[in-house]
Enzyme design. Structure first.
Site, PDB file in Angstrom:
ATOM      1  N   ALA A  90      82.283  67.327  38.236  1.00 45.81           N
ATOM      2  CA  ALA A  90      81.644  68.483  38.880  1.00 45.81           C
ATOM      3  C   ALA A  90      80.257  68.121  38.828  1.00 45.81           C
ATOM      4  O   ALA A  90      79.472  67.208  38.868  1.00 45.81           O
ATOM      5  CB  ALA A  90      82.313  69.551  38.693  1.00 45.81           C
ATOM      6  N   SER A  91      79.597  69.468  38.657  1.00 44.64           N
ATOM      7  CA  SER A  91      77.921  69.350  38.412  1.00 44.64           C
ATOM      8  C   SER A  91      77.378  68.586  37.262  1.00 44.64           C
ATOM      9  O   SER A  91      76.047  68.269  37.238  1.00 44.64           O
ATOM     10  CB  SER A  91      77.413  70.704  38.529  1.00 44.64           C
ATOM     11  N   LEU A  92      78.128  68.027  36.248  1.00 49.04           N
ATOM     12  CA  LEU A  92      77.777  67.236  35.533  1.00 49.04           C
ATOM     13  C   LEU A  92      77.317  65.963  36.003  1.00 49.04           C
ATOM     14  O   LEU A  92      76.530  65.109  35.435  1.00 49.04           O
ATOM     15  CB  LEU A  92      78.652  67.024  34.257  1.00 49.04           C
ATOM     16  N   SER A  93      77.690  65.691  37.220  1.00 43.15           N
ATOM     17  CA  SER A  93      77.363  64.757  37.963  1.00 43.15           C
ATOM     18  C   SER A  93      75.677  64.626  38.376  1.00 43.15           C
ATOM     19  O   SER A  93      75.143  63.617  38.779  1.00 43.15           O
ATOM     20  CB  SER A  93      77.982  64.619  39.527  1.00 43.15           C
ATOM     21  N   LYS A  94      75.211  65.684  38.388  1.00 42.13           N
ATOM     22  CA  LYS A  94      73.807  65.927  38.845  1.00 42.13           C
ATOM     23  C   LYS A  94      72.895  65.050  37.997  1.00 42.13           C
ATOM     24  O   LYS A  94      71.888  64.231  38.304  1.00 42.13           O
ATOM     25  CB  LYS A  94      73.219  67.210  39.036  1.00 42.13           C
TER      26      LYS A  94
END
Length: 450
Positions: free
Chosen positions: A52-56
């Site tokens: 999820a936003s740990l991809s950013k």
């Protein structure tokens, strides 16, 4: 730490994997629960999760590596590479630090997109061009967490590198660091079998069981937004993320001055810093020092990676269920306290909510528009709509999302997605006058429109 994890395992609430390390040495490595509730396949410490936003931070690192190779500069305009973006004055740094003011693409897709089609990053850009929603603020005049900004960054990476977003990250990050289980993966858009994959499940209060979010009506966006990259869709596991952590201490991988830019709070035009760097949340804690971290949330997934840089310690927790996120957060906080040699409390399992049957005719007393948050100190408010559909009560947000409300009694309801409760207060005529919103963070009143 192992004793604590065994206590959490016995409570039977969390479902996920845990890793703690100091100077790269693994102190804790545990898996609790199932990777696939349909088959009973268990999680392992090698299981692959949607971040999820740990991809950013990984998207931001891809941009930083392009800068390191001399292909871009953080302060050059995005228009140099994406001239058709209809929002002038935005730089690459603005996108990385969430100061671009770009409108939320999810609201745009909820309102205008054909939900039978899986959208891609190009579709997001086309929708911004076609509908041109107003920016939230002029570039660098404010700060607002922006998924849209990271979708545009993924497009920029493609145009600068001449590769797909997935191939660029693979060639510049995953392969050099030996992150062999990590990839950009859009499961519904391009089907692929990944060994030891942790499927994300949500808890269905109707069925009293974990189900794939694809089967839940109000979560249908997990399918039609599945082709979008940059703000999410990197998939990885504990060991690969630890390899990434170690690389971020190495000048051989990323120049020290460039790395420091990633971990420095952004400055808006007001000169006031904000506790977010370029792809990372920045904190300072007494006795611990500087922490850079990021978390992620998407139906079925909750992830967090915390790097205690002055101590050179790391904590990573990946979950593929989201039944009770406040409890999970307390578990993560307790692990942090243990890792940092501080006192901690064992979180107590949440009380089980019992959903009751309510005559749907009661719901008609609650239908209408409400102003949520009108009594808050900052005066900010949001209009919401309460509606009935197929015998169920829904809370409709102004961004197009609908949240199902599950009855605990005739007047009090539970909302699973945000772990909150709503209680309607009726007048003498039996009609709702307002409702109270209860969550761990706040209690807010929502006045009903006349």
């Amino acid at each position: 730490m192992e004793t604590f994890i065994e206590q959490i395992r016995e409570q039977g609430v969390m479902n996920g994997v845990f890793l703690a390390a100091e100077h790269g040495e693994v102190l804790l490595e545990q898996a609790i629960g199932l990777a696939d509730f349909r088959t009973g396949r268990p999680l392992t410490v090698d299981s692959v999760f949607e971040l999820a936003s740990l991809s950013k931070p990984i998207t931001a690192l891809g941009v930083a590596l392009l800068r390191q190779s001399g292909k871009i500069d953080f302060d050059e305009p995005v228009a140099k590479w994406i001239p058709e973006l209809p929002y002038p004055g935005i730089t690459i740094r603005h996108l990385l630090g969430h100061t671009s003011g770009l409108p939320d693409y999810m609201e745009l897709m909820f309102e205008h997109w054909d939900r039978s089609v899986i959208a891609t990053n190009r579709d997001v850009l086309d929708m911004l061009i076609r509908h041109r929603p107003e920016p939230l603020f002029p570039p660098n005049e404010g700060w607002m967490y922006s998924n849209t900004g990271y979708v545009i960054l993924a497009l920029l990476i493609e145009r600068v590198s001449g590769q797909t977003f997935a191939d660029c990250l693979k060639d510049r990050i995953f392969a050099p660091l030996g992150m062999n289980r990590t990839r950009v993966y859009n499961r519904r858009w391009k089907e692929e079998t990944i060994p030891d994959y942790a499927y994300g499940f949500v808890y269905s209060l109707d069925e009293g069981a974990y189900v794939l979010p694809d089967t839940v009506k109000e979560l249908d966006y997990v399918r039609y937004l599945d082709g979008i990259q940059g703000d999410g869709t990197v998939n990885s596991n504990l060991h690969d993320l630890l390899r990434l952590d170690r690389a971020l201490y190495s000048n051989d991988f990323l120049d020290a001055s460039l790395r420091e830019e990633l971990f420095t709070p952004v400055r808006r035009n007001s000169e006031q810093p904000f506790e977010y760097g370029l792809g990372w949340i920045i904190e300072q804690k007494a006795g611990i020092g500087r922490i850079v971290s990021h978390n992620g949330g998407w139906p079925g997934y909750a992830t967090v990676m915390r790097r205690y840089m002055d101590q050179e310690m790391t904590l990573i927790v990946l979950q593929n269920t989201e039944k009770d996120l406040p409890y999970s957060q307390k578990v993560i906080e307790a692990l942090e306290h243990i890792l940092c040699d501080e006192d901690y409390e064992l979180p107590q399992p949440p009380a089980e909510r019992i959903i009751v049957q309510v005559d749907p005719s009661v719901y008609e007393r609650y239908v209408g528009g409400y102003t949520l948050g009108s009594d808050t100190e900052d005066g900010q408010s949001m209009r919401v709509e309460v509606a009935v559909e197929d015998g169920r009560l829904y809370l409709l947000l102004d961004n197009g999302m609908s949240l199902a409300m599950y009855p605990l009694n005739e007047s009090r309801f539970f909302i699973r997605e945000v772990t909150a409760e709503v209680e309607f207060v009726r007048g003498e005529n039996g009609e709702a006058q307002y409702f109270m919103w209860y969550s761990e963070e706040e209690t807010t009143r929502a006045e009903r429109e006349a």
